[in-house]
Write an enzyme that holds these catalytic residues in place. Structure first.
Site, PDB file in Angstrom:
ATOM      1  N   ASN A   7       2.385 -13.700  -0.599  1.00 29.75           N
ATOM      2  CA  ASN A   7       1.661 -12.518  -1.076  1.00 29.75           C
ATOM      3  C   ASN A   7       2.227 -12.187  -2.460  1.00 29.75           C
ATOM      4  O   ASN A   7       3.297 -11.591  -2.582  1.00 29.75           O
ATOM      5  CB  ASN A   7       1.872 -11.364  -0.094  1.00 29.75           C
ATOM      6  CG  ASN A   7       1.087 -10.117  -0.484  1.00 29.75           C
ATOM      7  OD1 ASN A   7       0.433 -10.085  -1.532  1.00 29.75           O
ATOM      8  ND2 ASN A   7       1.157  -9.099   0.351  1.00 29.75           N
ATOM      9  N   ARG A  95      -2.427 -14.594   0.250  1.00 34.72           N
ATOM     10  CA  ARG A  95      -3.226 -13.372   0.344  1.00 34.72           C
ATOM     11  C   ARG A  95      -3.881 -13.152  -1.015  1.00 34.72           C
ATOM     12  O   ARG A  95      -3.208 -13.138  -2.047  1.00 34.72           O
ATOM     13  CB  ARG A  95      -2.320 -12.195   0.677  1.00 34.72           C
ATOM     14  CG  ARG A  95      -3.102 -10.924   0.786  1.00 34.72           C
ATOM     15  CD  ARG A  95      -2.225  -9.738   1.062  1.00 34.72           C
ATOM     16  NE  ARG A  95      -3.067  -8.567   1.270  1.00 34.72           N
ATOM     17  CZ  ARG A  95      -2.612  -7.348   1.339  1.00 34.72           C
ATOM     18  NH1 ARG A  95      -1.328  -7.110   1.228  1.00 34.72           N
ATOM     19  NH2 ARG A  95      -3.435  -6.333   1.523  1.00 34.72           N
ATOM     20  N   HIS A 184      -7.942  -4.384   3.334  1.00 33.69           N
ATOM     21  CA  HIS A 184      -7.170  -4.502   4.585  1.00 33.69           C
ATOM     22  C   HIS A 184      -7.926  -5.356   5.607  1.00 33.69           C
ATOM     23  O   HIS A 184      -7.704  -5.244   6.813  1.00 33.69           O
ATOM     24  CB  HIS A 184      -6.905  -3.116   5.244  1.00 33.69           C
ATOM     25  CG  HIS A 184      -6.004  -2.227   4.471  1.00 33.69           C
ATOM     26  ND1 HIS A 184      -6.252  -0.874   4.325  1.00 33.69           N
ATOM     27  CD2 HIS A 184      -4.857  -2.462   3.802  1.00 33.69           C
ATOM     28  CE1 HIS A 184      -5.289  -0.329   3.600  1.00 33.69           C
ATOM     29  NE2 HIS A 184      -4.437  -1.275   3.261  1.00 33.69           N
ATOM     30  N   ARG A 242      -2.822   7.597  -3.422  1.00 34.71           N
ATOM     31  CA  ARG A 242      -4.225   7.524  -3.868  1.00 34.71           C
ATOM     32  C   ARG A 242      -5.006   8.715  -3.341  1.00 34.71           C
ATOM     33  O   ARG A 242      -4.819   9.128  -2.195  1.00 34.71           O
ATOM     34  CB  ARG A 242      -4.896   6.235  -3.369  1.00 34.71           C
ATOM     35  CG  ARG A 242      -4.300   4.976  -3.942  1.00 34.71           C
ATOM     36  CD  ARG A 242      -5.180   3.773  -3.557  1.00 34.71           C
ATOM     37  NE  ARG A 242      -4.441   2.536  -3.738  1.00 34.71           N
ATOM     38  CZ  ARG A 242      -4.220   1.647  -2.760  1.00 34.71           C
ATOM     39  NH1 ARG A 242      -4.704   1.848  -1.552  1.00 34.71           N
ATOM     40  NH2 ARG A 242      -3.537   0.557  -3.015  1.00 34.71           N
ATOM     41  N   GLU A 385      -0.576  -9.284   9.381  1.00 30.88           N
ATOM     42  CA  GLU A 385      -1.468  -9.947   8.425  1.00 30.88           C
ATOM     43  C   GLU A 385      -0.985 -11.359   8.108  1.00 30.88           C
ATOM     44  O   GLU A 385      -1.786 -12.271   7.916  1.00 30.88           O
ATOM     45  CB  GLU A 385      -1.538  -9.112   7.135  1.00 30.88           C
ATOM     46  CG  GLU A 385      -2.329  -7.828   7.340  1.00 30.88           C
ATOM     47  CD  GLU A 385      -2.105  -6.797   6.242  1.00 30.88           C
ATOM     48  OE1 GLU A 385      -1.059  -6.118   6.292  1.00 30.88           O
ATOM     49  OE2 GLU A 385      -2.947  -6.675   5.350  1.00 30.88           O
TER      50      GLU A 385
END
Ligand code: ADP
Length: 401
Positions: A7, A95, A184, A242, A385
């Protein structure tokens, strides 16, 4: 098969080496401060398969290539390594944030795939270039080893137009590809599969991935039908830093009032908003809970607002799917905060959602917190993940043989 999951961020590379014989993590680690951003580069590496302590060292990482080279070096190191030779690594799974409208599933990386990921850079300007650096670095140091791209957006490509189209002129969709993409996706897909595995199949599922970044996903028979994030990960519920959804006029209004550029405004909305802004204290939900418990009203409001917006989306998705059979909680906040799960579910009793208070305090990778009289199954399921990326990689590599 042994698969390296990578990642790559703009200044970091996270990795895991997974043994697909049993799904175990042989080693995992992180290279930080690549490209001389904010100090000396650093690698931390935990060789889980050997039971040895964590290895940690300062290293110079001028580019991602040096970081990937350092990862391979430590993975094959005499003392801290978990394989004898690099050739024991069968494939690499990457990813990739934004697959745009180009990718509906994971794929083996070739020149055409790299070109398509490059075409998606305008949609994912912060992440896609970094993901590409990771891919190119691995290609350079591991020539001939198959590389697979797994996209955060791909799972959401099954949404119907009524969910993914914005109510703006068609040309912006057709020519500029402006639409809801969602993120996601790898986590939502992992939870959907795990939930089906555990229960023997679930028809209408709402998965709440609540971490630093948060999104909810409505899933019918394993396929995404709607999700809270949009063109970018800024949309949906408020997050650590956010803002989540707001009236787009706020951008123009604050730009005019304070003289911000649009890009400055977006940095504010991405990095200085969310529960951090509401609390004025922290983006970490543990700090907010401690603050609220000590009587801090801003921390209490941040938690209340987060739970309220999540609860609203659960209601919205139940309406979108004509009901809900199961709700799952996952990621940092979803897996660890019993109080946040309770806050979100409190008020959903009218639609048959009840949680068991005692079960809600328990910890584990899979915890059934469904209340005695609940009509909807409620579970906490730990996301993974990296394992999902490794599984896709293994399947594609085996299919190509
Ligand atoms: P990311 O979105 O970066 O992958 P994670 O899913 O790892 O993030 O979630 C990280 C967040 O989880 C932290 O910012 C913290 O707010 C929250 N978290 C972790 N443990 C707890 C806990 N015990 N209680 C409440 N929140 C927690």
């Amino acid at each position: 098969m042994k698969i390296l999951v990578v990642n790559a961020g703009s200044s970091s590379v996270k990795y895991q080496l997974i043994n697909m014989d049993d799904g175990s993590v042989m080693a995992k680690g992180l290279c930080e401060r690549i490209g001389g951003t904010g100090g000396v580069g650093h690698i931390t590496h935990t060789p889980l398969a050997t039971g040895k302590e964590k290895y940690s060292s300062d290293k110079d990482f001028p580019t991602h290539a040096e970081a990937i080279a350092a990862v391979l070096e430590i993975l094959t190191d005499k003392e801290y390594g978990v394989v004898k030779e690099i050739s024991e690594i069968d494939a690499v799974g990457h990813r990739v944030l934004h697959g745009g409208m180009e990718f509906t599933e994971s794929c083996i990386i070739d020149d055409a795939v790299i070109a398509a990921i490059e075409r998606c850079i305008p949609l994912g300007p912060l992440h896609n270039p970094a993901n590409l650096l990771g891919i190119k670095a691995c290609q350079a140091v591991m020539p001939g080893v198959p590389q697979v791209a797994v996209f955060d957006t791909a799972f959401h490509m099954t949404m119907p137009p009524k969910a993914y189209r914005y109510a703006i002129e068609k040309k912006y969709y057709e020519e500029d590809h402006v639409r809801r993409y969602g993120f996601h996706g790898t986590s939502h897909r992992y939870i959907a599969q795990k939930a089906a595995e555990i229960t023997g199949g679930v028809h209408r599922l709402i998965n709440c991935h609540l971490g630093n970044g948060s999104s909810l996903c409505a899933i019918v028979d394993g396929k995404c039908v709607d999700t809270t994030m949009g063109l970018s990960p800024l949309a949906g519920v408020p997050m650590g830093t956010r803002s989540g959804d707001l009236d787009p006029c706020v951008v123009e209004y604050l730009c005019n009032t304070h003289g911000y550029t649009v890009s400055e405004m977006l940095t504010i909305l991405n990095k200085k908003s969310g529960v951090l802004a509401l609390s004025g204290k922290s983006s970490d939900f543990r700090d907010l809970e401690a603050g609220a418990n000590a009587g801090d009203e801003d921390c209490a409001l941040a938690l209340e607002k987060f739970a309220y917006e999540c609860r609203k989306y659960v209601g919205a998705y139940a309406a979108a799917m004509g009901g809900v059979d199961m709700i799952t909680f996952t990621a940092g906040v979803g897996e660890n905060s019993d109080t946040m799960r309770a806050r979100i579910c409190d008020g959903l009793q009218y639609m048959g959602v009840e949680i068991d208070e005692e079960a809600n305090h328990q910890r584990g990778d899979v915890v059934d917190i469904t209340g005695k009289n609940s009509k909807v199954k409620v579970m906490v399921i730990a996301t993974n993940e990296e394992l999902m990326i490794a599984k896709d990689t293994e399947a594609l590599v085996l299919a190509a043989k």
